[in-house]
Enzyme design. Structure first.
Site, PDB file in Angstrom:
ATOM      1  CB  THR A   1      10.139  66.294  43.635  1.00 14.23           C
ATOM      2  OG1 THR A   1       8.840  66.813  43.341  1.00 14.23           O
ATOM      3  CG2 THR A   1      10.765  67.111  44.760  1.00 14.23           C
TER       4      THR A   1
ATOM      5  CG  MET B   1      12.590  59.677  44.182  1.00 12.84           C
ATOM      6  SD  MET B   1      12.080  58.337  45.274  1.00 12.84           S
ATOM      7  CE  MET B   1      13.544  58.180  46.296  1.00 12.84           C
ATOM      8  CG  HIS B   2       7.128  64.623  46.183  1.00 15.26           C
ATOM      9  ND1 HIS B   2       7.107  65.458  45.095  1.00 15.26           N
ATOM     10  CD2 HIS B   2       6.056  63.806  46.038  1.00 15.26           C
ATOM     11  CE1 HIS B   2       6.076  65.157  44.324  1.00 15.26           C
ATOM     12  NE2 HIS B   2       5.425  64.152  44.870  1.00 15.26           N
ATOM     13  CG  ASP B   3       8.590  64.631  51.719  1.00 16.00           C
ATOM     14  OD1 ASP B   3       8.377  65.694  51.096  1.00 16.00           O
ATOM     15  OD2 ASP B   3       7.718  64.073  52.403  1.00 16.00           O
TER      16      ASP B   3
ATOM     17  CB  SER C   1      14.413  66.262  46.704  1.00 12.87           C
ATOM     18  OG  SER C   1      13.359  66.972  47.311  1.00 12.87           O
TER      19      SER C   1
END
Ligand code: BDR
Ligand code: CA
Length: 311
Positions: free
Chosen positions: A197, A243-245, A247
């Site tokens: 991320t 852009m963690h979640d 992904s």
């Protein structure tokens, strides 16, 4: 012939990036979102469950039921992340009380009921918060594992190092005992960690392209990402928000834009400086998949494609 949409259950703690993840999932013709369960994480459960309902309503998807799950982690004391998401959990968006109330059951009961009713290996679970709800469900009813096709999570870190301690990532650190139950269950878990991320960030030019789509929800998403950048910059000057979640959704819709390896992941629950760390060992037989690289431009092209047809 086009394939039928993939049935998914989403478990999350919105959270700015959870909100972006939900917007992508609810806009994707390739995903059939059957329910959303909320958990305490970035902010307390009262807010994460309200924020999830807000996003469903804004996306014109109040048909998707939202359940409140666990109000605290299994064993450790609660930790929250207002520093990166704001006091409401969803900085960048004006909050309101959604029309549709919470669904009248506990989130863990919903997970159990849906997995019990599912055909073997048919349901995909997307988890973008602490894994308390799935861990509780597995403790209460281990047989539910049979209904799972894949668990796709955002959490953990290996080469990138941690974001809440030098070694630990927030979602795992916030409930490492739950993470240990899920990783040790033998379920096929795909892990989108900080290793990947941190390669995909909300650069201003990417936000501007999103804004130029002009739909209400593209504008809302651009607002959320702008707020995420402001908060990130306050703690890590010069850095844009990872852009963690989102992904997790990108992985399901476009796995070809990622690289990954088969692995076995353990969670360190021993108190000390490694508390909440994920230990990753390459292992041909899995049962886990550790994602290592992402094509950031293709990632944002995917988001633009999803948001151009939204209300
Ligand atoms: C994760 O922690 C939360 O703050 C985010 O929503 C994301 O799920 C990143 O470490
Ligand atoms: Ca999250």
């Amino acid at each position: 012939m086009t394939a039928p949409p993939l049935p998914v259950l989403i478990d999350c703690d919105p959270g700015i990036d959870d909100a972006v993840m939900l917007m992508m999932a609810l806009a994707a013709p390739g995903l059939d979102v059957r329910s959303v369960t909320a958990v305490a994480g970035n902010v307390p459960l009262r807010l994460t469950s309200r924020n999830a309902r807000m996003i469903c309503e804004l996306m014109g998807r109040s048909d998707v039921p939202v359940y409140a799950g666990c109000p605290r982690p299994m064993l450790r004391e609660p930790v929250t992340a207002e520093d990166f998401h704001g006091e409401t959990g969803i900085s960048g968006l004006d909050v309101f009380e959604p029309d549709r109330p919470l669904a009248p059951a506990h989130g863990v009961a919903d997970l159990i009921a849906r997995l019990r009713a599912a055909a073997p290996g048919s349901l995909t679970l997307i988890i973008t918060g602490p894994m308390t709800n799935l861990a509780c469900a597995l403790v209460m009813d281990p047989g539910i594992a049979a209904g799972v096709r894949e668990v796709v999570i955002m959490g953990g870190a290996d080469v990138a190092g941690g974001n809440i301690t030098p070694q630990a990532e927030f979602n795992i650190f916030a409930d490492p005992h739950a993470a240990a139950i899920v990783f040790d269950s033998g379920l096929p878990v795909t892990v989108l960690s900080l290793d990947v991320t941190h390669q995909v960030r909300a650069e201003p030019a990417r936000i501007a392209r999103l804004r130029s789509l002009g739909t209400q929800n593209a504008l809302r998403m651009a607002g959320l990402l702008g707020a995420a950048n402001q908060l990130e910059g306050r703690w890590r000057p010069g850095m844009n928000a990872p852009m963690h979640d989102p992904s997790t959704i990108a992985w399901l819709l476009a796995p070809e834009i990622f690289q990954s390896k088969a692995a076995r992941v353990r969670t360190i629950t021993r108190p000390g400086k490694s508390f909440g760390r994920t230990a990753v060992r390459e292992a041909k037989s899995g049962p886990h998949r550790w994602v290592t690289h992402a094509d950031a431009d293709a990632f944002f092209a995917l988001i633009e494609g999803l948001m151009q047809d939204t209300p």
